[in-house]
Scaffold this active site. Structure first.
Site, PDB file in Angstrom:
ATOM      1  N   CYS A  48       0.849  -1.186   0.000  1.00 23.15           N
ATOM      2  CA  CYS A  48       0.000   0.000   0.000  1.00 23.15           C
ATOM      3  C   CYS A  48       0.887   1.239   0.000  1.00 23.15           C
ATOM      4  O   CYS A  48       1.793   1.360   0.832  1.00 23.15           O
ATOM      5  CB  CYS A  48      -0.905  -0.003   1.226  1.00 23.15           C
ATOM      6  SG  CYS A  48      -1.930   1.475   1.377  1.00 23.15           S
ATOM      7  N   CYS A  51       0.477   3.109   3.578  1.00 22.59           N
ATOM      8  CA  CYS A  51       0.885   2.583   4.893  1.00 22.59           C
ATOM      9  C   CYS A  51       1.876   1.421   4.835  1.00 22.59           C
ATOM     10  O   CYS A  51       2.203   0.848   5.870  1.00 22.59           O
ATOM     11  CB  CYS A  51      -0.348   2.177   5.690  1.00 22.59           C
ATOM     12  SG  CYS A  51      -1.160   0.682   5.076  1.00 22.59           S
ATOM     13  N   CYS A  97      -7.456  -0.978   1.349  1.00 26.95           N
ATOM     14  CA  CYS A  97      -6.476  -1.498   2.293  1.00 26.95           C
ATOM     15  C   CYS A  97      -7.132  -1.647   3.658  1.00 26.95           C
ATOM     16  O   CYS A  97      -7.763  -0.710   4.147  1.00 26.95           O
ATOM     17  CB  CYS A  97      -5.281  -0.535   2.364  1.00 26.95           C
ATOM     18  SG  CYS A  97      -4.059  -0.975   3.631  1.00 26.95           S
ATOM     19  N   CYS A 100      -5.350   1.042   6.334  1.00 23.90           N
ATOM     20  CA  CYS A 100      -5.511   2.505   6.310  1.00 23.90           C
ATOM     21  C   CYS A 100      -6.705   2.973   5.498  1.00 23.90           C
ATOM     22  O   CYS A 100      -6.904   4.172   5.333  1.00 23.90           O
ATOM     23  CB  CYS A 100      -4.237   3.166   5.788  1.00 23.90           C
ATOM     24  SG  CYS A 100      -3.959   2.891   4.017  1.00 23.90           S
ATOM     25  N   CYS A 120      -8.663  -5.635  -9.723  1.00 20.00           N
ATOM     26  CA  CYS A 120      -8.237  -4.629 -10.696  1.00 20.00           C
ATOM     27  C   CYS A 120      -7.797  -3.401  -9.889  1.00 20.00           C
ATOM     28  O   CYS A 120      -8.626  -2.672  -9.349  1.00 20.00           O
ATOM     29  CB  CYS A 120      -9.423  -4.320 -11.607  1.00 20.00           C
ATOM     30  SG  CYS A 120      -9.020  -3.298 -12.998  1.00 20.00           S
TER      31      CYS A 120
END
Length: 131
Positions: A48, A51, A97, A100, A120
């Site tokens: 991510c 984070c 995510c 976060c 995707c």
């Protein structure tokens, strides 16, 4: 469960590039075939951008022809969360995510075996960590 990361919008704007902020915090989408990772074949992990949580591995990445990085599964079921998205006059499933709440993209039920899923994902929501 890992504790959620919470930041103010100003903190996110300071940390992220404008396109990353637009995609991850405003649920934007990059244009197809323009993202950094859509055709990457390097081996490693996709984290991510907000984070550093590990989200996807290159072993599950495939060319879906969509113009966005596509994966048939996240690194673990706990890595991402989903919710219904009814924007743009259609019903989709948003992926974000779990650490976060960054918007990553959408998941569709037209992927390859073994899961039949196509995550995707916007390149702007990811950063790559090679093996």
């Amino acid at each position: 469960m890992t504790e959620k990361i919470k930041k103010s919008e100003d903190e996110w704007k300071q940390q992220l590039e404008p396109q990353q902020y637009h995609v991850t915090r405003e649920k934007g989408t990059e244009r197809a075939f323009t993202g950094k990772y859509w055709d990457s074949k390097e081996k490693g992990r996709y984290l991510c951008v907000c984070c550093d949580a590990e989200l996807f591995h290159s072993d599950t990445k495939y060319d879906s022809g969509s113009g966005w990085p596509s994966y048939y599964q996240p690194v673990s079921p706990e890595a991402v969360e989903t919710e219904e998205d009814r924007t743009l006059f259609m019903k989709r499933v948003e992926v974000h995510c779990s650490r976060c709440d960054a918007h990553l993209g959408h998941v569709f039920e037209d992927g390859p075996r073994p899961t039949g899923l196509r995550y995707c994902i916007n390149s702007a929501s990811l950063k790559f960590d090679g093996d």
